[in-house]
Design a protein around this motif. Sequence first.
Motif, PDB file in Angstrom:
ATOM      1  N   ASP A   8      -3.058   4.858   4.218  1.00 25.13           N
ATOM      2  CA  ASP A   8      -2.473   4.260   3.011  1.00 25.13           C
ATOM      3  C   ASP A   8      -3.202   2.970   2.624  1.00 25.13           C
ATOM      4  OD1 ASP A   8      -0.596   6.279   2.770  1.00 25.13           O
ATOM      5  OD2 ASP A   8       1.010   5.149   3.760  1.00 25.13           O
TER       6      ASP A   8
ATOM      7  N   ALA B  10      -6.426   4.027   0.963  1.00 27.46           N
ATOM      8  CA  ALA B  10      -6.182   4.513  -0.391  1.00 27.46           C
ATOM      9  C   ALA B  10      -5.867   3.357  -1.331  1.00 27.46           C
ATOM     10  CB  ALA B  10      -5.035   5.528  -0.384  1.00 27.46           C
ATOM     11  N   ALA B  11      -5.107   2.374  -0.851  1.00 29.96           N
ATOM     12  CA  ALA B  11      -4.785   1.205  -1.668  1.00 29.96           C
ATOM     13  C   ALA B  11      -6.048   0.424  -2.014  1.00 29.96           C
ATOM     14  CB  ALA B  11      -3.792   0.312  -0.924  1.00 29.96           C
TER      15      ALA B  11
ATOM     16  N   PRO C 152       0.800  -1.230   0.000  1.00 31.16           N
ATOM     17  CA  PRO C 152       0.000   0.000   0.000  1.00 31.16           C
ATOM     18  C   PRO C 152       0.830   1.276   0.000  1.00 31.16           C
ATOM     19  CG  PRO C 152       0.090  -0.882   2.209  1.00 31.16           C
ATOM     20  CD  PRO C 152       0.833  -1.865   1.330  1.00 31.16           C
ATOM     21  N   ASN C 153       2.140   1.159   0.239  1.00 33.08           N
ATOM     22  CA  ASN C 153       3.017   2.337   0.212  1.00 33.08           C
ATOM     23  C   ASN C 153       4.453   1.866  -0.026  1.00 33.08           C
ATOM     24  OD1 ASN C 153       3.932   1.380   2.734  1.00 33.08           O
ATOM     25  ND2 ASN C 153       2.630   2.790   3.872  1.00 33.08           N
TER      26      ASN C 153
ATOM     27  N   GLU D 166       2.421   8.113  12.474  1.00 37.01           N
ATOM     28  CA  GLU D 166       2.783   7.269  11.332  1.00 37.01           C
ATOM     29  C   GLU D 166       1.859   6.063  11.217  1.00 37.01           C
ATOM     30  OE1 GLU D 166       7.574   8.259  11.183  1.00 37.01           O
ATOM     31  OE2 GLU D 166       6.821   6.643  12.471  1.00 37.01           O
TER      32      GLU D 166
ATOM     33  N   HIS E 267      -0.098   1.581  -5.126  1.00 37.00           N
ATOM     34  CA  HIS E 267      -0.105   2.959  -4.617  1.00 37.00           C
ATOM     35  C   HIS E 267       0.294   3.987  -5.666  1.00 37.00           C
ATOM     36  CE1 HIS E 267       4.333   2.723  -4.179  1.00 37.00           C
ATOM     37  NE2 HIS E 267       4.115   1.493  -3.738  1.00 37.00           N
TER      38      HIS E 267
ATOM     39  N   ARG F  37      -1.120   7.342   9.435  1.00 40.77           N
ATOM     40  CA  ARG F  37      -0.856   7.521   8.003  1.00 40.77           C
ATOM     41  C   ARG F  37      -0.841   6.171   7.288  1.00 40.77           C
ATOM     42  NH1 ARG F  37       2.638  11.775   9.691  1.00 40.77           N
ATOM     43  NH2 ARG F  37       4.512  10.461   9.601  1.00 40.77           N
ATOM     44  N   THR F  38      -0.330   5.144   7.959  1.00 38.58           N
ATOM     45  CA  THR F  38      -0.329   3.815   7.374  1.00 38.58           C
ATOM     46  C   THR F  38      -1.750   3.294   7.204  1.00 38.58           C
ATOM     47  OG1 THR F  38       1.826   3.374   8.386  1.00 38.58           O
ATOM     48  CG2 THR F  38       0.591   1.478   7.584  1.00 38.58           C
TER      49      THR F  38
ATOM     50  N   HIS G 229       1.598  -4.949   3.953  1.00 34.95           N
ATOM     51  CA  HIS G 229       2.727  -4.098   4.343  1.00 34.95           C
ATOM     52  C   HIS G 229       3.726  -5.006   5.050  1.00 34.95           C
ATOM     53  CE1 HIS G 229       5.147  -1.067   6.302  1.00 34.95           C
ATOM     54  NE2 HIS G 229       4.384  -0.072   5.875  1.00 34.95           N
TER      55      HIS G 229
END
Length: 367
Positions: A158, A161-162, A64-65, A151, A78, A154-155, A106
Amino acid sequence: MTTTATGRLFTPARLGELELPHRLVMAPLTRNRAAADGTPTDLMATYYAQRATAGLIIAEAATPNPVGQTYPNIPGIHREEHVAGWRRITEAVQHGGGRMFLQLQHGGRVGHPDNSGLIPVAPSPIALPETIHTPNGRREAVVPEELTVAEIQRTVADFAAAARNAVAAGFAGVEVHSANGYLLHQFLASNTNRRTDAYGGTVANRIRFTVEVVDAVAAAIGADRVGLRISPANPVNGIEEGDTADLYPALATALADRGLAYLHTVRTDPADPLLRRLRDSWPGALIANPANSGDSRDPAAIVSEAEALLAAGADLIALGRAFLANPDLVRRLRSGAPLNEIRESRLMYVGGPEGYIDYPALPDIAA
């Protein structure tokens, strides 16, 4: 030829909005055939289209990132290029009548700067006790950076978003990977999660990150498009949970009312008491990956264990290595035909068509 198709395995099933023709699922299998930047390739489209007769294909782990990358040539989800590459694959599978979910993974501490250009991250700064495969050979694992709470959030974003990218690429849904020693599993396990904040310590705290990821992904694309994969007591990638019997029923209970597509448990024994506890805790579809027949070439043994898992409470059966070597696995299991032997293990991850898209299918079999 005598058929092995008895019981429930070859009966239709429903998964969220999907109507499945039977209960055999292709499990996600990392094959390292993406481009160096994570873009899926046309070779991958051929591979998945060959296996479109699976009731559902769960495509291999996609990151995803950037920092979530594990090994070389792992696909991402991503970037726009990733979405376009995956769209070619979903279209090829849909043309063959198939259905696909995409696994979101991840790597956490299972990564290396030689692969991602970044220092891996994890719940705690504890290095993987193994070497890592990189383009420069096997390397010693590095100590990961501990994720801050900001963080972590934010993960979580992510992952959401993925999931949106996956739907844009034509997937029917996604599987959140909380198994096999990767980041979400690292938060679950007591030996990799030494945090003292809201994400560490108690079972309720250690499941928090997985729950937050699942909730964010469900909010992004709809709960009935989201599955969760777990691997109770799996020691892969240096994992030691310590309290498996409490951990996974708690996780299943915490997510039981979300209306998710499924819970997918890895290497499952029909006699394992944990399977019954998960079944009792989980009101939705339960996918079980067999513990004992995964490497078998005996179709009768595979079908027998699958039926035992269905009788013990599973709704669908996920097979990995059998699908790897048999693009027409469903046909072989229905007919009792022998299975192909998996080629030498180095061909699983080296790239190229050999040992990937060149496994033979059966000649026509009379009905």
